[in-house]
Design an enzyme around this catalytic site. Structure first.
Site, PDB file in Angstrom:
ATOM      1  N   SER A   1       3.830  -9.942  -1.591  1.00 46.24           N
ATOM      2  CA  SER A   1       3.844 -10.825  -0.138  1.00 46.24           C
ATOM      3  C   SER A   1       1.927 -10.848  -0.380  1.00 46.24           C
ATOM      4  O   SER A   1       1.613 -11.642   0.015  1.00 46.24           O
ATOM      5  CB  SER A   1       3.942  -9.705   0.648  1.00 46.24           C
ATOM      6  OG  SER A   1       5.434  -9.418   0.902  1.00 46.24           O
TER       7      SER A   1
ATOM      8  N   HIS B   1      -0.404  -6.484   2.791  1.00 46.29           N
ATOM      9  CA  HIS B   1      -0.640  -7.682   3.991  1.00 46.29           C
ATOM     10  C   HIS B   1      -2.508  -8.191   3.985  1.00 46.29           C
ATOM     11  O   HIS B   1      -2.595  -9.345   4.053  1.00 46.29           O
ATOM     12  CB  HIS B   1       0.255  -8.116   4.271  1.00 46.29           C
ATOM     13  CG  HIS B   1       2.136  -8.568   4.478  1.00 46.29           C
ATOM     14  ND1 HIS B   1       2.568  -8.242   5.474  1.00 46.29           N
ATOM     15  CD2 HIS B   1       2.377  -7.803   3.434  1.00 46.29           C
ATOM     16  CE1 HIS B   1       3.703  -7.908   5.108  1.00 46.29           C
ATOM     17  NE2 HIS B   1       3.253  -7.783   3.961  1.00 46.29           N
TER      18      HIS B   1
END
Length: 330
Positions: free
Chosen positions: A154, A204
């Site tokens: 991610s 993230h």
């Protein structure tokens, strides 16, 4: 901590992912190889087929953990954790995002530059996440980010999203909310954290910051990056055997007729003389041209150095045709 399903048990998301990826590639005129390789690597690591089981480390040995990485200088956790996923849904959504972003970026910038960009974003996102986790030790949080375990692609995907939307002035939908494309990564960071609280917020955030750092470094550096040059050099070295084999089997560019050849270089060759009329190279044992019947010059080799203007002035084209007809009966 979320655990993936036991190997061999599938909820059907992986076959759906592979089918969608195959259909997408089938429609493309140019198939981006680096994106396909990343998809295959992430999927194989998750599935752990029997022939790779002794090669792929278990996930417990590669979880991203800032404390363990800094204490033991564990580069395996630093780099490999991005290619591991905790479940089929985790793998599915990450790979679908990689497919969409990878195709656009690789087809626009080329495979070599795309590969170097992914490598740079991987190192930057993991490094920034590590620094963020270490820096938060100065604050008192209920959730200990420094000892948190995480895995997944991610962070790199958030960085790729920043790069992909950096030049866009349009709007995009993030979970049904229209936002400027340049700020889509920030909106997605907040919404995902609200909808799925157990995801790695620092991972993230590190990806978004990595994308911004990459764009800043790329904008300040004129010419191709050193990493791109390194990837090109590695590709050239690995592809050398294939290119050599193709050159070996490549047919000659010269046209061969009988025991001589036409055209080619004007350099003299021992035992060969060139006809002044049709430029056919004949064996030195022949006294007249095998192609048109023109007699060899007095020195036998002097015709190799004759110019085209001398040829056209000595013998007319119609006469050459007539000689060929008389000699070969056609």
């Amino acid at each position: 901590m979320v655990r993936r399903n036991p190997r061999g048990i599938s909820s059907g998301m992986i076959p759906l992912m592979l089918l969608q990826a195959a259909n997408e590639y089938r429609r493309l005129e140019r198939k981006p190889p680096v994106t396909a390789a990343l998809l295959a690597a992430n999927t194989l690591i998750y599935l752990r087929p029997a022939f790779l089981d002794h090669v792929i480390p278990p996930i417990d040995d590669v979880f991203f953990n800032a404390y363990l990485i800094l204490k033991y200088k564990d580069l395996k956790r630093f780099f490999f954790s991005a290619f591991y996923h905790l479940g089929e849904s985790h793998l599915f959504y990450n790979m679908m995002s990689l497919l969409w972003k990878g195709i656009q970026l690789e087809n626009s910038m080329g495979s070599t530059e795309f590969a170097s960009m992914v490598a740079a974003l991987l190192a930057l996102s993991q490094g920034i996440t590590l620094l963020l986790a270490k820096s938060l030790l100065f604050f008192d949080y209920d959730r200990a980010y420094y000892h948190e375990y995480s895995a997944g692609f991610s962070g790199v995907l958030f960085a790729m999203k920043v790069v992909l939307n950096s030049q866009s002035d349009s709007y995009t939908s993030v979970h049904g909310i229209m936002v400027p494309s340049k700020h889509a990564a920030w909106a997605e960071l907040i919404l995902i954290q609200l909808l799925v609280p157990n995801v790695s917020f620092l991972g993230h955030l590190g990806g978004i910051l990595a994308g911004l750092v990459y764009l800043r470094l790329k904008g300040s550096y004129a010419g191709p990056s050193p990493l791109t040059a390194m990837v090109k050099g590695l590709t050239s070295v690995l592809g050398w055997p294939l290119r050599s084999l193709m050159r070996f089997w490549r047919p000659s560019q010269q046209r061969i007729f009988g025991r001589g050849r036409t055209g080619g270089s004007g350099d003299s060759v021992r035992g060969v003389w060139r006809c002044r009329a049709c430029t056919f190279d004949n064996s030195g044992w022949l006294s007249e041209c095998e192609m048109c019947g023109t007699e060899c010059g007095d020195d036998g080799l002097s015709s190799l150095h004759g110019s085209n203007s001398d040829i056209s002035s000595d013998i007319a084209l119609d006469e050459i045709r007539q000689r060929r007809i008389q000699r070969f009966g056609r």
